[in-house]
Motif scaffolding. Structure first.
Motif, mmCIF file in Angstrom:
data_model
loop_
_atom_site.group_PDB
_atom_site.id
_atom_site.type_symbol
_atom_site.label_atom_id
_atom_site.label_comp_id
_atom_site.label_asym_id
_atom_site.label_seq_id
_atom_site.Cartn_x
_atom_site.Cartn_y
_atom_site.Cartn_z
ATOM 1 N N MET A 1 0.838 -1.199 0.000
ATOM 2 C CA MET A 1 0.000 0.000 0.000
ATOM 3 C C MET A 1 0.873 1.249 0.000
ATOM 4 S SD MET A 1 -3.120 -0.926 -0.041
ATOM 5 C CE MET A 1 -3.986 0.532 0.531
ATOM 6 N N PRO A 2 0.435 2.350 -0.631
ATOM 7 C CA PRO A 2 1.240 3.550 -0.627
ATOM 8 C C PRO A 2 1.303 4.169 0.751
ATOM 9 C CG PRO A 2 -0.907 3.978 -1.602
ATOM 10 C CD PRO A 2 -0.842 2.516 -1.362
ATOM 11 N N HIS A 3 2.385 4.899 1.007
ATOM 12 C CA HIS A 3 2.532 5.574 2.290
ATOM 13 C C HIS A 3 1.418 6.584 2.478
ATOM 14 C CE1 HIS A 3 6.520 3.951 3.170
ATOM 15 N NE2 HIS A 3 6.783 4.116 1.892
ATOM 16 N N THR A 4 1.045 6.815 3.696
ATOM 17 C CA THR A 4 -0.023 7.787 3.980
ATOM 18 C C THR A 4 0.482 8.944 4.816
ATOM 19 O OG1 THR A 4 -0.677 6.482 5.896
ATOM 20 C CG2 THR A 4 -1.839 6.057 3.832
ATOM 21 N N ASP A 5 1.745 8.911 5.196
ATOM 22 C CA ASP A 5 2.318 10.010 5.980
ATOM 23 C C ASP A 5 2.399 11.246 5.097
ATOM 24 O OD1 ASP A 5 3.999 11.815 7.317
ATOM 25 O OD2 ASP A 5 4.964 10.172 8.418
ATOM 26 N N ASN A 6 1.787 12.333 5.536
ATOM 27 C CA ASN A 6 1.746 13.544 4.730
ATOM 28 C C ASN A 6 3.135 14.082 4.424
ATOM 29 O OD1 ASN A 6 -1.021 13.580 4.572
ATOM 30 N ND2 ASN A 6 -1.258 14.783 6.447
ATOM 31 N N HIS A 7 4.123 13.753 5.277
ATOM 32 C CA HIS A 7 5.467 14.263 5.034
ATOM 33 C C HIS A 7 6.203 13.435 3.988
ATOM 34 C CE1 HIS A 7 5.200 17.082 8.356
ATOM 35 N NE2 HIS A 7 4.731 16.113 9.118
ATOM 36 N N LEU A 8 5.728 12.225 3.730
ATOM 37 C CA LEU A 8 6.429 11.345 2.801
ATOM 38 C C LEU A 8 5.724 11.226 1.460
ATOM 39 C CD1 LEU A 8 7.345 8.411 5.208
ATOM 40 C CD2 LEU A 8 8.801 10.317 4.483
ATOM 41 N N THR A 9 4.480 11.625 1.379
ATOM 42 C CA THR A 9 3.728 11.436 0.149
ATOM 43 C C THR A 9 3.339 12.768 -0.459
ATOM 44 O OG1 THR A 9 1.660 11.360 1.381
ATOM 45 C CG2 THR A 9 2.741 9.261 0.935
ATOM 46 N N PRO A 114 -2.135 11.626 -15.400
ATOM 47 C CA PRO A 114 -2.993 11.585 -16.589
ATOM 48 C C PRO A 114 -2.316 10.956 -17.805
ATOM 49 C CG PRO A 114 -2.321 13.838 -16.096
ATOM 50 C CD PRO A 114 -1.950 13.007 -14.923
ATOM 51 N N VAL A 115 -0.998 11.131 -17.943
ATOM 52 C CA VAL A 115 -0.297 10.548 -19.085
ATOM 53 C C VAL A 115 -0.318 9.026 -19.002
ATOM 54 C CG1 VAL A 115 1.960 10.249 -20.164
ATOM 55 C CG2 VAL A 115 1.155 12.539 -19.583
ATOM 56 N N PHE A 116 0.041 8.475 -17.849
ATOM 57 C CA PHE A 116 0.035 7.026 -17.704
ATOM 58 C C PHE A 116 -1.390 6.476 -17.745
ATOM 59 C CE2 PHE A 116 4.422 7.493 -16.445
ATOM 60 C CZ PHE A 116 5.001 6.298 -16.846
ATOM 61 N N ALA A 117 -2.351 7.231 -17.212
ATOM 62 C CA ALA A 117 -3.752 6.798 -17.287
ATOM 63 C C ALA A 117 -4.212 6.722 -18.739
ATOM 64 C CB ALA A 117 -4.644 7.756 -16.497
ATOM 65 N N ALA A 118 -3.832 7.727 -19.535
ATOM 66 C CA ALA A 118 -4.197 7.724 -20.955
ATOM 67 C C ALA A 118 -3.558 6.542 -21.678
ATOM 68 C CB ALA A 118 -3.772 9.037 -21.613
ATOM 69 N N ALA A 331 -6.329 0.903 -13.674
ATOM 70 C CA ALA A 331 -5.138 0.114 -13.374
ATOM 71 C C ALA A 331 -3.877 0.964 -13.492
ATOM 72 C CB ALA A 331 -5.055 -1.093 -14.316
ATOM 73 N N ALA A 332 -3.781 1.756 -14.565
ATOM 74 C CA ALA A 332 -2.607 2.599 -14.750
ATOM 75 C C ALA A 332 -2.510 3.662 -13.662
ATOM 76 C CB ALA A 332 -2.654 3.257 -16.130
ATOM 77 N N THR A 333 -3.657 4.237 -13.279
ATOM 78 C CA THR A 333 -3.657 5.242 -12.213
ATOM 79 C C THR A 333 -3.217 4.624 -10.890
ATOM 80 O OG1 THR A 333 -5.458 6.440 -13.303
ATOM 81 C CG2 THR A 333 -5.066 6.937 -10.989
ATOM 82 N N TRP A 334 -3.751 3.433 -10.563
ATOM 83 C CA TRP A 334 -3.390 2.766 -9.308
ATOM 84 C C TRP A 334 -1.893 2.446 -9.275
ATOM 85 C CZ3 TRP A 334 -1.212 -1.841 -7.778
ATOM 86 C CH2 TRP A 334 -1.316 -2.143 -6.414
ATOM 87 N N LEU A 335 -1.373 1.931 -10.380
ATOM 88 C CA LEU A 335 0.053 1.590 -10.429
ATOM 89 C C LEU A 335 0.921 2.836 -10.292
ATOM 90 C CD1 LEU A 335 0.022 -1.063 -13.299
ATOM 91 C CD2 LEU A 335 0.539 -1.476 -10.883
ATOM 92 N N THR A 336 0.486 3.936 -10.949
ATOM 93 C CA THR A 336 1.255 5.179 -10.865
ATOM 94 C C THR A 336 1.270 5.714 -9.438
ATOM 95 O OG1 THR A 336 0.608 5.701 -13.132
ATOM 96 C CG2 THR A 336 1.535 7.490 -11.829
ATOM 97 N N VAL A 337 0.095 5.739 -8.807
ATOM 98 C CA VAL A 337 0.005 6.201 -7.425
ATOM 99 C C VAL A 337 0.816 5.291 -6.502
ATOM 100 C CG1 VAL A 337 -1.572 6.520 -5.472
ATOM 101 C CG2 VAL A 337 -2.217 7.354 -7.737
ATOM 102 N N ARG A 338 0.718 3.985 -6.756
ATOM 103 C CA ARG A 338 1.395 3.002 -5.899
ATOM 104 C C ARG A 338 2.910 3.136 -5.967
ATOM 105 N NH1 ARG A 338 3.933 0.352 -3.124
ATOM 106 N NH2 ARG A 338 3.649 -1.777 -2.349
ATOM 107 N N ALA A 343 -0.569 9.517 -2.791
ATOM 108 C CA ALA A 343 -1.879 9.217 -2.222
ATOM 109 C C ALA A 343 -2.911 10.132 -2.865
ATOM 110 C CB ALA A 343 -1.873 9.423 -0.706
ATOM 111 N N LEU A 344 -4.136 9.628 -2.995
ATOM 112 C CA LEU A 344 -5.206 10.455 -3.542
ATOM 113 C C LEU A 344 -5.504 11.621 -2.606
ATOM 114 C CD1 LEU A 344 -7.843 7.871 -4.837
ATOM 115 C CD2 LEU A 344 -6.015 8.974 -6.116
#
Length: 422
Positions: A1-9, A114-118, A331-338, A343-344
């Motif tokens: 899971m992606p980090h959720t610490d505001n200082h790291l993300t 958006p580029v990877f999502a496209a 899928a592309a958005t999730w992988l990019t965020v991950r 974090a969203l």
């Protein structure tokens, strides 16, 4: 899971600058009007093609006009796809440059999602289409379900998606611009059978002169409306005719010319002026006219629809647009965020992104164009392909509308619950 610490993300889909948000909202408002006209033109074409006026409609679409020695004796339908859509693609080129110079694509960090999502939204539908059509004659149509019709999608958004965060509206616009860029590259590279280098090289001259004049006399063209029509339009027409003669689809000329217009950061310049002047022509006439001349397919009743749904080409288009598009984008958005340790933004949920993904499954304008370019060998397959594009786009619109309406209803219920709590 992606980090959720505001200082790291870092947060993705955060609200952008006020000026950019206002520009996007205004642009989407204009696109929404064009989307309604587009839908109306398509419905009119389908009704005519399945009515006693079908022969009249077909004769009009196949009427040939133009000067043959210049390779410009085209049918009315070809003039719409090669000529009128060049206006649409001029605005695509202009919007792409604006995004690169002053929009989301200016920053690699902001553009990556958006580029990877496209890209994901192009790859997934193409793979699904190829999986269904591999070994069949319609395999060349793999690019049909890869496009997104921003005007049609925004029309749906305008009706039931007003509660969607502004950042996601910008995401949809940027994704569609990148999507169009990929479609342009596919049209230029994949669907060009033979290139005549002489007119293609000659086309660089009017394009270059167009760019030099647009940059050097930008203020003059911005202040005097007649100047662009008298000076730049003839150069654009010559460039378009030469690109058409080269064998490359002539809409590419529109993109090249749009990219020649100077963009000014943080202020009103020639690009903004041209967008205000030419978008109504594109959205109000050029694209609806193309839709009217391209979407008129004879369904043939239930039997005809049954044939469509058993044709691998039609199935590939339907599944590619309705399922492949949202799956690829999500899928592309999730992988990019991950993998970018992101974090969203709290204002955005994955359900919202699902809405955008389903909206992107509305292919229509560019999908119809690619259908005409790729499925020319068999008229029945061509008709099935066009029918599938229309059905898939309508189905994606209905699904997106239903999801957005459900989201809005739940939001109102949550707001009402909060208001009565002590």
């Amino acid at each position: 899971m992606p980090h959720t610490d505001n200082h790291l993300t870092r947060r993705v889909f955060r609200r952008g600058p006020v000026a950019e948000t206002r520009r996007v909202v205004e642009l989407l408002r204009r696109e929404a009007v064009g989307g309604f006209l587009l839908v109306g033109a398509a419905i009119t074409a389908i009704v005519m093609a399945n009515s006693p006026a079908a022969d009249l409609y077909q004769r009009f679409r196949d009427t040939r006009i133009g000067y043959e020695p210049w390779h410009l004796e085209l049918t009315v339908g070809q003039w719409a796809s090669d000529g009128l859509l060049a206006i649409f693609f001029f605005l695509v080129g202009l919007e792409l440059k604006r995004e690169l110079v002053a929009g989301q694509l200016r920053s690699a960090r902001a553009a990556i999602v958006p580029v990877f999502a496209a890209v994901g939204g192009v790859i997934a539908p193409a793979v699904l289409y190829l999986a269904i059509n591999w070994g069949h004659e319609g395999v060349d149509g793999w690019a049909i379900p890869t496009a997104t019709d921003i005007a049609f999608a925004v029309a749906v958004l305008a009706v039931v998606g007003r509660g969607l965060p502004a950042s996601l509206r910008l995401f949809l616009l940027t994704l569609a611009v990148v999507d169009d860029l990929i479609a342009i590259a596919i049209i230029a590279v994949v669907y060009t059978e033979k290139v005549n280098l002489t007119p293609l090289l000659a086309a660089t001259v009017p394009v270059a002169v167009f760019g030099i004049l647009a940059h050097r006399y930008a203020d003059w063209f911005a202040l005097r409306r007649w100047a662009a029509w008298a000076v730049l339009l003839p150069l654009g027409v010559v460039a378009w005719a030469l690109v058409h003669a080269s064998g490359i689809h002539a809409t590419i000329a529109g993109v090249a010319l749009g990219f020649m217009i100077p963009v000014r950061r943080g202020g009103s310049g020639l690009a903004e002026q041209f967008e205000h002047r030419f978008r109504p022509i594109s959205a109000g006439f050029a694209v609806p006219a193309f839709a009217f001349l391209s979407a008129g397919v004879a369904v043939g009743g239930l039997t005809g629809l049954g044939e469509v749904f058993t044709d691998p080409v039609a199935l590939g288009i339907l599944i590619g647009l309705v399922i492949g598009k949202p799956v690829g984008i999500l899928a592309a958005t999730w992988l990019t965020v991950r993998f970018t340790r992101s974090a969203l933004d709290p204002s955005v949920r994955w359900a919202d992104l699902t809405c955008v993904g389903v909206l992107a499954g509305i292919g229509f304008t560019v999908s119809l164009l690619v259908t005409e370019l790729s499925l020319t060998a068999d008229s029945t397959t061509l008709e099935h392909g066009k029918t599938a594009v229309v059905i898939a786009s309508a189905l994606a619109a209905v699904l997106a509308g239903a999801v957005l309406a459900l989201r809005n209803r739940r939001g109102k219920q949550a707001a009402a619950t909060r208001s009565i709590l002590p």
